[in-house]
Scaffold this active site. Structure first.
Site, PDB file in Angstrom:
ATOM      1  N   CYS A 113     -14.735  64.731  18.000  1.00 23.78           N
ATOM      2  CA  CYS A 113     -13.325  65.149  18.032  1.00 23.78           C
ATOM      3  C   CYS A 113     -12.368  63.966  17.914  1.00 23.78           C
ATOM      4  O   CYS A 113     -11.178  64.163  17.658  1.00 23.78           O
ATOM      5  CB  CYS A 113     -13.036  65.948  19.286  1.00 23.78           C
ATOM      6  SG  CYS A 113     -14.101  67.375  19.456  1.00 23.78           S
ATOM      7  N   HIS A 253      -5.584  66.073  20.804  1.00 22.82           N
ATOM      8  CA  HIS A 253      -6.693  66.865  20.269  1.00 22.82           C
ATOM      9  C   HIS A 253      -6.649  68.242  20.908  1.00 22.82           C
ATOM     10  O   HIS A 253      -6.531  68.370  22.129  1.00 22.82           O
ATOM     11  CB  HIS A 253      -8.013  66.170  20.582  1.00 22.82           C
ATOM     12  CG  HIS A 253      -9.203  67.041  20.373  1.00 22.82           C
ATOM     13  ND1 HIS A 253      -9.423  67.709  19.184  1.00 22.82           N
ATOM     14  CD2 HIS A 253     -10.235  67.392  21.199  1.00 22.82           C
ATOM     15  CE1 HIS A 253     -10.537  68.414  19.280  1.00 22.82           C
ATOM     16  NE2 HIS A 253     -11.047  68.238  20.491  1.00 22.82           N
ATOM     17  N   ASN A 283     -10.750  74.895  18.597  1.00 18.49           N
ATOM     18  CA  ASN A 283     -11.089  73.473  18.515  1.00 18.49           C
ATOM     19  C   ASN A 283     -11.734  73.214  17.153  1.00 18.49           C
ATOM     20  O   ASN A 283     -12.843  73.676  16.884  1.00 18.49           O
ATOM     21  CB  ASN A 283     -12.058  73.131  19.657  1.00 18.49           C
ATOM     22  CG  ASN A 283     -12.425  71.660  19.689  1.00 18.49           C
ATOM     23  OD1 ASN A 283     -12.176  70.923  18.747  1.00 18.49           O
ATOM     24  ND2 ASN A 283     -13.044  71.242  20.778  1.00 18.49           N
TER      25      ASN A 283
HETATM   26  N1  ACO Z   1     -16.718  84.969  28.006  1.00 15.19           N
HETATM   27  C1  ACO Z   1     -16.905  85.420  29.260  1.00 15.19           C
HETATM   28  N2  ACO Z   1     -17.480  84.672  30.216  1.00 15.19           N
HETATM   29  C2  ACO Z   1     -17.866  83.419  29.892  1.00 15.19           C
HETATM   30  C3  ACO Z   1     -17.697  82.900  28.601  1.00 15.19           C
HETATM   31  C4  ACO Z   1     -17.106  83.742  27.647  1.00 15.19           C
HETATM   32  N3  ACO Z   1     -16.902  83.342  26.388  1.00 15.19           N
HETATM   33  N4  ACO Z   1     -18.169  81.644  28.590  1.00 15.19           N
HETATM   34  C5  ACO Z   1     -18.623  81.368  29.834  1.00 15.19           C
HETATM   35  N5  ACO Z   1     -18.448  82.451  30.613  1.00 15.19           N
HETATM   36  C6  ACO Z   1     -18.785  82.599  32.018  1.00 15.19           C
HETATM   37  C7  ACO Z   1     -19.905  81.668  32.432  1.00 15.19           C
HETATM   38  O1  ACO Z   1     -21.167  82.229  32.106  1.00 15.19           O
HETATM   39  C8  ACO Z   1     -19.683  81.585  33.923  1.00 15.19           C
HETATM   40  O2  ACO Z   1     -20.211  82.734  34.519  1.00 15.19           O
HETATM   41  P1  ACO Z   1     -21.018  82.643  35.921  1.00 15.19           P
HETATM   42  O3  ACO Z   1     -20.001  82.108  36.895  1.00 15.19           O
HETATM   43  O4  ACO Z   1     -21.423  84.045  36.147  1.00 15.19           O
HETATM   44  O5  ACO Z   1     -22.134  81.682  35.665  1.00 15.19           O
HETATM   45  C9  ACO Z   1     -18.169  81.639  34.054  1.00 15.19           C
HETATM   46  O6  ACO Z   1     -17.688  82.204  32.820  1.00 15.19           O
HETATM   47  C10 ACO Z   1     -17.501  80.302  34.294  1.00 15.19           C
HETATM   48  O7  ACO Z   1     -18.065  79.367  33.402  1.00 15.19           O
HETATM   49  P2  ACO Z   1     -17.558  77.895  33.360  1.00 15.19           P
HETATM   50  O8  ACO Z   1     -18.329  77.146  32.311  1.00 15.19           O
HETATM   51  O9  ACO Z   1     -17.517  77.336  34.729  1.00 15.19           O
HETATM   52  O10 ACO Z   1     -16.069  78.118  32.845  1.00 15.19           O
HETATM   53  P3  ACO Z   1     -14.918  77.069  32.716  1.00 15.19           P
HETATM   54  O11 ACO Z   1     -13.751  77.530  33.471  1.00 15.19           O
HETATM   55  O12 ACO Z   1     -15.398  75.654  32.910  1.00 15.19           O
HETATM   56  O13 ACO Z   1     -14.550  77.206  31.173  1.00 15.19           O
HETATM   57  C11 ACO Z   1     -14.906  76.045  29.109  1.00 15.19           C
HETATM   58  C12 ACO Z   1     -15.522  76.918  30.187  1.00 15.19           C
HETATM   59  C13 ACO Z   1     -13.794  76.846  28.463  1.00 15.19           C
HETATM   60  C14 ACO Z   1     -15.976  75.719  28.101  1.00 15.19           C
HETATM   61  C15 ACO Z   1     -14.336  74.762  29.744  1.00 15.19           C
HETATM   62  O14 ACO Z   1     -15.266  74.153  30.560  1.00 15.19           O
HETATM   63  C16 ACO Z   1     -13.879  73.775  28.701  1.00 15.19           C
HETATM   64  O15 ACO Z   1     -12.975  74.030  27.937  1.00 15.19           O
HETATM   65  N6  ACO Z   1     -14.461  72.587  28.662  1.00 15.19           N
HETATM   66  C17 ACO Z   1     -14.105  71.573  27.707  1.00 15.19           C
HETATM   67  C18 ACO Z   1     -15.073  71.641  26.633  1.00 15.19           C
HETATM   68  C19 ACO Z   1     -14.463  71.430  25.282  1.00 15.19           C
HETATM   69  O16 ACO Z   1     -13.367  71.791  24.971  1.00 15.19           O
HETATM   70  N7  ACO Z   1     -15.319  70.869  24.458  1.00 15.19           N
HETATM   71  C20 ACO Z   1     -14.990  70.649  23.118  1.00 15.19           C
HETATM   72  C21 ACO Z   1     -15.410  69.342  22.642  1.00 15.19           C
HETATM   73  S1  ACO Z   1     -14.792  68.031  23.599  1.00 15.19           S
HETATM   74  C22 ACO Z   1     -13.263  68.169  23.426  1.00 15.19           C
HETATM   75  O17 ACO Z   1     -12.873  68.646  22.378  1.00 15.19           O
HETATM   76  C23 ACO Z   1     -12.396  67.711  24.450  1.00 15.19           C
END
Ligand code: ACO
Length: 326
Positions: A113, A253, A283
């Protein structure tokens, strides 16, 4: 030192829109979950016949047109991408061929990214050194082809796009004021594509395990992203004796609205100082910043003399900021 400025911007978004409602039919998810956790409402998906170099060329043509530059005038083409047409040759070489930029040397930068920021830094230095007069910098990705469409944790986040800029020596006060780049390879496993490099070459077993798909530990990435993006923005401001209030526009980003909100809060930025379009495209990795910059320019949100700060974070981990006077 020669000051280098952006003289043209362009972007290209594939036509096909994949909405959160469409995703509800593919995996166990909901528009409500995706919107509140990520801010993403829809993303673009490249057509089957479109490749990363096609997206890149479409964005590049617009940037060249705005800069009033012919392809033959370009001395260097650099593409930030992790989803090029092939593992090699570089997508930049394909772009060179398609544009007829026969006087350019061409290479890709793999910084996930942060790819566009890293690529722009290298182009600035090529122009500053006098090695080239005009450079074409592109961020282009087709992430939808390395996403596991059965994994709701990742498939809702990503999209396809390309953005491009032309850079050349500035004849006034405008231009890039500083670039700050960082990497920490000890985090590589939190965000990566396991196959098909030397560690996991193609095999039936590797395909069954979907090693060609992107893997991410979202929670951990989130925390480091917020800290690193805030720190590198502050580093740029401090190096130039500026404060966040001096910025006309902060172009981060576009990964997740909660990351952007957290970074903006740490930097004490006002809402109208932060450019956001993650809701429309998700993204798109190396493409988010040049697409956002082009949209900001087209929307008239940047005037001559304005201070603009670009800020990226991605797999590697890699991160960086570029401060410029428009
Ligand atoms: N729909 C419904 N539920 C979901 C989904 C979905 N699409 N995805 C995950 N869940 C569930 C999980 O299974 C989990 O359930 P559980 O508690 O029963 O196990 C629950 O939601 C919470 O999951 P988390 O991973 O803790 O959710 P979080 O609030 O951290 O959000 C996310 C996840 C959106 C991926 C977040 O961590 C994030 O944005 N991280 C940054 C990652 C990123 O953007 N990476 C891109 C590359 S790096 C960059 O560009 C910066």
């Amino acid at each position: 030192m020669v000051r280098v400025r952006i003289t043209g911007t362009g972007s290209y978004l594939p036509e096909k829109i994949l909405s959160n409602a469409d995703l509800e039919k593919m995996v166990e998810t909901s528009d409500e979950w995706i919107t509140t956790r990520t801010g993403i409402r829809e993303r673009r998906v490249a057509a089957a016949e479109e490749n990363t170099s096609d997206l890149a060329v479409n964005a590049a043509r617009k940037a060249l047109e705005m800069a009033g530059a012919a392809p033959e005038e370009i001395g260097y083409i650099v593409v930030g991408t992790i989803t090029g047409d092939f593992p090699w040759p570089a997508t930049a070489c394909l772009v060179q061929d398609k544009l007829g930029a026969k006087n350019a040397f061409a290479v890709d930068v793999s910084a996930a990214c942060s790819g566009f920021i890293y690529a722009l830094d290298s182009a600035v230095k090529q122009v500053q050194s006098g090695a080239v007069k005009k450079a074409l910098v592109i961020g282009a990705e087709i992430l939808t082809r390395i996403v596991d469409w059965t994994d709701r944790n990742t498939c809702v986040l990503f999209g396809d796009a390309a953005g491009a800029v032309v850079v050349e020596a500035s004849d006034d006060e405008s231009g890039i004021l500083s670039t700050h780049l960082h990497s920490d390879g000890s985090y590589w496993e939190l965000l990566h594509q396991p196959g098909f490099g030397s560690r996991h070459p193609v095999s039936e077993e590797a395909l069954r395990q979907k090693v060609h798909c992107l893997k991410m530990q979202g929670n951990e990435v989130f925390k480091v992203a917020v800290r690193s993006m805030s720190d590198v923005a502050e580093e740029a401001l401090a190096a130039n004796g500026l404060s966040a209030g001096d910025l006309k526009l902060f172009i981060p980003h576009q990964a997740n609205i909660r990351i952007l909100d957290a970074v903006a809060k740490r930097l004490k930025l006002k809402q109208d100082q932060v450019f956001i379009n993650v809701n429309k495209y998700g993204n798109t990795s190396g493409a988010t910043i040049p697409v956002a910059l082009d949209e900001a320019v087209q929307a008239g949100r940047i005037d001559k003399g304005d201070l603009v700060l670009l800020d990226a974070f991605g797999g590697g981990f890699t991160w960086g900021s570029i401060l410029m006077r428009w």
